[in-house]
Scaffold this motif. Structure first.
Motif, PDB file in Angstrom:
ATOM      1  N   LYS A   1       0.830  -1.207   0.000  1.00 48.74           N
ATOM      2  CA  LYS A   1       0.000   0.000   0.000  1.00 48.74           C
ATOM      3  C   LYS A   1       0.863   1.255   0.000  1.00 48.74           C
ATOM      4  O   LYS A   1       0.511   2.264  -0.614  1.00 48.74           O
ATOM      5  CB  LYS A   1      -0.935  -0.011   1.209  1.00 48.74           C
ATOM      6  CG  LYS A   1      -2.017  -1.074   1.106  1.00 48.74           C
ATOM      7  CD  LYS A   1      -2.955  -1.034   2.304  1.00 48.74           C
ATOM      8  CE  LYS A   1      -4.037  -2.106   2.177  1.00 48.74           C
ATOM      9  NZ  LYS A   1      -4.956  -2.102   3.346  1.00 48.74           N
ATOM     10  N   ILE A   2       1.992   1.186   0.682  1.00 53.47           N
ATOM     11  CA  ILE A   2       2.938   2.304   0.626  1.00 53.47           C
ATOM     12  C   ILE A   2       3.449   2.489  -0.806  1.00 53.47           C
ATOM     13  O   ILE A   2       3.593   3.616  -1.295  1.00 53.47           O
ATOM     14  CB  ILE A   2       4.118   2.049   1.586  1.00 53.47           C
ATOM     15  CG1 ILE A   2       3.649   2.161   3.059  1.00 53.47           C
ATOM     16  CG2 ILE A   2       5.252   3.036   1.331  1.00 53.47           C
ATOM     17  CD1 ILE A   2       3.303   3.567   3.496  1.00 53.47           C
ATOM     18  N   ASN A   3       3.716   1.382  -1.496  1.00 54.09           N
ATOM     19  CA  ASN A   3       4.150   1.461  -2.891  1.00 54.09           C
ATOM     20  C   ASN A   3       3.078   2.088  -3.775  1.00 54.09           C
ATOM     21  O   ASN A   3       3.389   2.819  -4.719  1.00 54.09           O
ATOM     22  CB  ASN A   3       4.504   0.069  -3.412  1.00 54.09           C
ATOM     23  CG  ASN A   3       5.848  -0.423  -2.900  1.00 54.09           C
ATOM     24  OD1 ASN A   3       6.729   0.369  -2.601  1.00 54.09           O
ATOM     25  ND2 ASN A   3       6.002  -1.728  -2.795  1.00 54.09           N
ATOM     26  N   LEU A   4       1.817   1.784  -3.482  1.00 51.77           N
ATOM     27  CA  LEU A   4       0.721   2.383  -4.242  1.00 51.77           C
ATOM     28  C   LEU A   4       0.717   3.905  -4.072  1.00 51.77           C
ATOM     29  O   LEU A   4       0.589   4.656  -5.051  1.00 51.77           O
ATOM     30  CB  LEU A   4      -0.613   1.800  -3.785  1.00 51.77           C
ATOM     31  CG  LEU A   4      -1.865   2.291  -4.525  1.00 51.77           C
ATOM     32  CD1 LEU A   4      -1.875   1.787  -5.965  1.00 51.77           C
ATOM     33  CD2 LEU A   4      -3.126   1.847  -3.807  1.00 51.77           C
ATOM     34  N   LEU A   5       0.879   4.365  -2.842  1.00 55.04           N
ATOM     35  CA  LEU A   5       0.948   5.800  -2.589  1.00 55.04           C
ATOM     36  C   LEU A   5       2.164   6.410  -3.272  1.00 55.04           C
ATOM     37  O   LEU A   5       2.097   7.516  -3.820  1.00 55.04           O
ATOM     38  CB  LEU A   5       1.011   6.066  -1.081  1.00 55.04           C
ATOM     39  CG  LEU A   5      -0.247   5.773  -0.275  1.00 55.04           C
ATOM     40  CD1 LEU A   5      -0.021   6.101   1.197  1.00 55.04           C
ATOM     41  CD2 LEU A   5      -1.435   6.566  -0.803  1.00 55.04           C
ATOM     42  N   LEU A   6       3.273   5.688  -3.247  1.00 56.95           N
ATOM     43  CA  LEU A   6       4.490   6.191  -3.883  1.00 56.95           C
ATOM     44  C   LEU A   6       4.297   6.322  -5.394  1.00 56.95           C
ATOM     45  O   LEU A   6       4.754   7.301  -6.006  1.00 56.95           O
ATOM     46  CB  LEU A   6       5.650   5.237  -3.576  1.00 56.95           C
ATOM     47  CG  LEU A   6       7.045   5.687  -4.015  1.00 56.95           C
ATOM     48  CD1 LEU A   6       7.398   7.040  -3.412  1.00 56.95           C
ATOM     49  CD2 LEU A   6       8.083   4.647  -3.625  1.00 56.95           C
TER      50      LEU A   6
END
Length: 355
Positions: free
Chosen positions: A225-230
């Protein structure tokens, strides 16, 4: 944000002894169909989207790395995030281009995609001339971009720290597993009277299981999910760079050219140049006015799009608190289960010593 609207499954396929490629089976909940695509098909889709929607947030495709097994899963996740973002975008997902990519099962699906959509006008060119395009508050846009820049740097740091923490948990699990194996090979009955290491081994093994599970949750759920935000924040930054380098730069060049024409015209009148020369400069001025008007309208459209995309990026950012809460909860569960396992060890060891 929904994360199950698109599912990509890796279908590796080898061609010959050296050359090989991987295929991706894409299932979509919206269209209730499954198609098979290659990485180059995603590249074609991306280039068409960039051409059609240059003023929208478009995430980057994962890099085309060597066909090593360690990279295949990472690329699959990147492609799935890419399609999730595009499929949930209110503008990118509204046209037939994405639908064709996700539903066409023919062998010529990419040729069909290129032939139908490669000559489409971009979003601004297809706009009605009657569309009202007031110029947005550039100070507000600048403040929004600075906030997005800060968020991008913060998310990058969070990702790095989460990955480091996940790696520490993996290393800890390996160390505890090795400790358990060492104790298993020790004949404790001869050296330590009636005391054994059975309960300690059990607790170590339990801790290995708990730690491994926690590390997997960090890697596959929270970090994803952090990668999605990134991906979203990077796409927003790329969009702002495109607008600054493109439309704004062209507008400034046109204004500079207009100023040069005006200076030449004034000099011609003062020096008494031939009327036809002054008239030619006047026609250039009129033509340049039209260029400036068009660029000003395009600038207004691009800035409006940036404002809309910033609002969309902010909606994605609303998942960050839940991501951090998930991380906190996972640490709480890990600490509680670890403490329980070691409390059992202490109880058993004390009972043996008392005997």
């Amino acid at each position: 944000m929904e994360t199950d609207n698109v599912v990509i499954r890796l279908v590796p396929e080898k061609k010959g002894l050296i050359l090989k490629h991987s295929e991706y089976e894409i299932s979509t909940r919206k269209y209730k169909t499954t198609v098979v695509r290659r990485y180059n098909d995603f590249v074609t889709l991306h280039s068409l989207l960039v051409s059609r929607f240059p003023y929208r947030m478009l995430p980057r495709l994962p890099p085309k790395q060597l066909m090593l097994d360690s990279f295949l899963e990472e690329r699959r996740r990147g492609l799935q995030r890419y399609l999730q973002i595009v499929c949930q975008h209110p503008v990118l997902s509204s046209g037939p281009m994405l639908e064709t990519f996700l539903t066409d099962k023919s062998n010529e699906h990419i040729e069909h995609l290129r032939s139908v959509f490669s000559k489409e006008l971009d979003e601004y060119s297809a706009l009605s001339e009657n569309e009202d395009l007031p110029l947005e508050d550039q100070g507000r846009l600048a403040a929004s971009r600075e906030n997005m820049r800060i968020m991008l740097n913060s998310v990058i740091r969070l990702k790095r720290l989460l990955e480091q923490h996940s790696q520490r948990l993996q290393n800890q699990a390996v160390d505890f597993s090795e400790m358990s194996n060492i104790l298993k090979n020790i004949d404790s009955s001869n050296c330590f009277k009636n005391q054994s290491f059975a309960s300690l081994q059990t607790s170590l093994n339990s801790t290995v299981t708990t730690t491994t599970k926690s590390s997997a949750t960090l890697s596959y759920a929270i970090t994803e999910k952090i990668n999605l935000l990134l991906d979203i924040l990077t796409a927003h930054s790329d969009l702002c760079d495109r607008v600054e380098r493109g439309i704004v730069s062209d507008h400034q060049k046109a204004l500079s050219k207009m100023l040069t024409i005006n200076k030449q015209k004034i000099k011609g009148v003062i020096r008494g140049s031939a009327p036809e020369d002054v008239q030619a400069l006047h026609q250039q001025e009129v033509a340049q006015n039209g260029v400036i008007g068009t660029l000003g309208r395009k600038s207004a459209f691009s800035l409006r799009c940036v404002l809309q995309e910033t609002s969309l990026a902010n909606k994605y950012l609303q998942i960050l608190p839940s991501v951090l809460l998930s991380f906190s909860y996972e640490q709480q569960v890990l600490n509680a289960e670890t403490a329980k396992a070691w409390e059992t060890v202490m109880t058993n060891e004390c009972n043996q010593l008392n005997q």
